[in-house]
Design a protein around this motif. Structure first.
Motif, PDB file in Angstrom:
ATOM      1  N   ALA A  52       0.828  -1.208   0.000  1.00  0.00           N
ATOM      2  CA  ALA A  52       0.000   0.000   0.000  1.00  0.00           C
ATOM      3  C   ALA A  52       0.864   1.260   0.000  1.00  0.00           C
ATOM      4  O   ALA A  52       0.456   2.295  -0.535  1.00  0.00           O
ATOM      5  N   VAL A  53       2.054   1.182   0.554  1.00  0.00           N
ATOM      6  CA  VAL A  53       2.954   2.347   0.575  1.00  0.00           C
ATOM      7  C   VAL A  53       3.370   2.712  -0.844  1.00  0.00           C
ATOM      8  O   VAL A  53       3.388   3.888  -1.218  1.00  0.00           O
ATOM      9  N   TYR A  54       3.697   1.702  -1.650  1.00  0.00           N
ATOM     10  CA  TYR A  54       4.080   1.973  -3.040  1.00  0.00           C
ATOM     11  C   TYR A  54       2.903   2.541  -3.828  1.00  0.00           C
ATOM     12  O   TYR A  54       3.083   3.442  -4.648  1.00  0.00           O
ATOM     13  N   ASP A  55       1.704   2.014  -3.563  1.00  0.00           N
ATOM     14  CA  ASP A  55       0.514   2.551  -4.219  1.00  0.00           C
ATOM     15  C   ASP A  55       0.308   4.018  -3.846  1.00  0.00           C
ATOM     16  O   ASP A  55       0.021   4.855  -4.710  1.00  0.00           O
ATOM     17  N   ASP A  56       0.441   4.316  -2.553  1.00  0.00           N
ATOM     18  CA  ASP A  56       0.268   5.696  -2.087  1.00  0.00           C
ATOM     19  C   ASP A  56       1.311   6.629  -2.686  1.00  0.00           C
ATOM     20  O   ASP A  56       1.000   7.755  -3.082  1.00  0.00           O
ATOM     21  N   GLU A  57       2.551   6.172  -2.744  1.00  0.00           N
ATOM     22  CA  GLU A  57       3.619   7.003  -3.315  1.00  0.00           C
ATOM     23  C   GLU A  57       3.351   7.292  -4.795  1.00  0.00           C
ATOM     24  O   GLU A  57       3.555   8.416  -5.260  1.00  0.00           O
ATOM     25  N   TYR A  58       2.888   6.281  -5.511  1.00  0.00           N
ATOM     26  CA  TYR A  58       2.591   6.484  -6.933  1.00  0.00           C
ATOM     27  C   TYR A  58       1.432   7.456  -7.108  1.00  0.00           C
ATOM     28  O   TYR A  58       1.504   8.377  -7.919  1.00  0.00           O
ATOM     29  N   SER A  59       0.376   7.261  -6.338  1.00  0.00           N
ATOM     30  CA  SER A  59      -0.778   8.142  -6.489  1.00  0.00           C
ATOM     31  C   SER A  59      -0.422   9.569  -6.054  1.00  0.00           C
ATOM     32  O   SER A  59      -0.885  10.534  -6.657  1.00  0.00           O
ATOM     33  N   ASP A  60       0.419   9.694  -5.026  1.00  0.00           N
ATOM     34  CA  ASP A  60       0.852  11.030  -4.607  1.00  0.00           C
ATOM     35  C   ASP A  60       1.727  11.680  -5.682  1.00  0.00           C
ATOM     36  O   ASP A  60       1.585  12.863  -5.968  1.00  0.00           O
ATOM     37  N   CYS A  61       2.615  10.896  -6.280  1.00  0.00           N
ATOM     38  CA  CYS A  61       3.523  11.431  -7.292  1.00  0.00           C
ATOM     39  C   CYS A  61       2.772  11.898  -8.539  1.00  0.00           C
ATOM     40  O   CYS A  61       3.180  12.860  -9.188  1.00  0.00           O
ATOM     41  N   THR A  62       1.672  11.236  -8.852  1.00  0.00           N
ATOM     42  CA  THR A  62       0.933  11.580 -10.077  1.00  0.00           C
ATOM     43  C   THR A  62      -0.243  12.516  -9.827  1.00  0.00           C
ATOM     44  O   THR A  62      -0.944  12.873 -10.775  1.00  0.00           O
ATOM     45  N   SER A  63      -0.462  12.927  -8.589  1.00  0.00           N
ATOM     46  CA  SER A  63      -1.595  13.812  -8.303  1.00  0.00           C
ATOM     47  C   SER A  63      -1.363  15.199  -8.905  1.00  0.00           C
ATOM     48  O   SER A  63      -0.229  15.609  -9.187  1.00  0.00           O
ATOM     49  N   PHE A  64      -2.445  15.930  -9.073  1.00  0.00           N
ATOM     50  CA  PHE A  64      -2.360  17.269  -9.659  1.00  0.00           C
ATOM     51  C   PHE A  64      -1.492  18.187  -8.805  1.00  0.00           C
ATOM     52  O   PHE A  64      -0.633  18.912  -9.317  1.00  0.00           O
TER      53      PHE A  64
END
Length: 167
Positions: free
Chosen positions: A41-53
């Motif tokens: 879940a940490v990797y998922d969160d990091e990816y979603s944070d990195c690609t957020s607006f």
């Protein structure tokens, strides 16, 4: 003839089941530096944070371009492969990625030539504070609570007194 085919199919199914049971029963191989693998879940969160607006705007403001977030996605995929299927190749790729990330994060520390690194703490590291700092510290919340816990002064808050809170 039909019976022999049925028996063959039944026997092959039985063999496949026993192989699967063996795979499940055997413990997974230990991977060196497995402790470096975070929760998926940490990797998922990091990816979603990195690609957020918001992150993209910040990246553009700081670096003049958006950053490449694909490594976080690869790490997420490899994490799930390792977690679900015990894929050693995915685990090793994930650990290598973590090592690279750590090396990149610590590079400025190791490349630092401004500060001289200590071999040992200063000899007087635990000397008393100057008098003016001791006077300032005397009535701080931390000092008062410390004295209360040691029993040097009575508690400033009496639990037996009823208090009313209006919400």
């Amino acid at each position: 003839m039909a019976n022999s085919n049925t028996e063959t199919n039944y026997n092959s199914k039985k063999e496949n089941e026993s192989v699967e049971e063996q795979d499940i029963a055997q413990p997974a191989e230990k991977v060196e530096d497995e402790w470096m693998i975070r929760r998926c879940a940490v990797y998922d969160d990091e990816y979603s944070d990195c690609t957020s607006f918001k992150a993209r705007f910040n990246q553009y403001f700081i670096f003049g371009k958006t950053l490449d977030c694909t490594q976080w996605k690869k790490d997420s995929i490899n994490c799930y492969k390792w977690k679900d299927n015990q894929d050693l190749k995915a685990a090793n790729e994930l650990i290598e990625s973590e090592k690279n990330r750590r090396k990149e994060r610590l590079l400025p520390h190791y490349m630092n030539d401004v500060w001289e690194k200590r071999k040992a703490p200063p000899e007087d590291w635990n000397k008393p504070l100057p008098e003016y700092l001791q006077k300032e510290y005397e009535y701080t919340y931390l000092n008062v609570k410390s004295k209360e816990m040691k029993g040097e002064i009575p508690p400033s808050f009496d639990m037996n007194v009823p208090y009313c809170t209006v919400m």
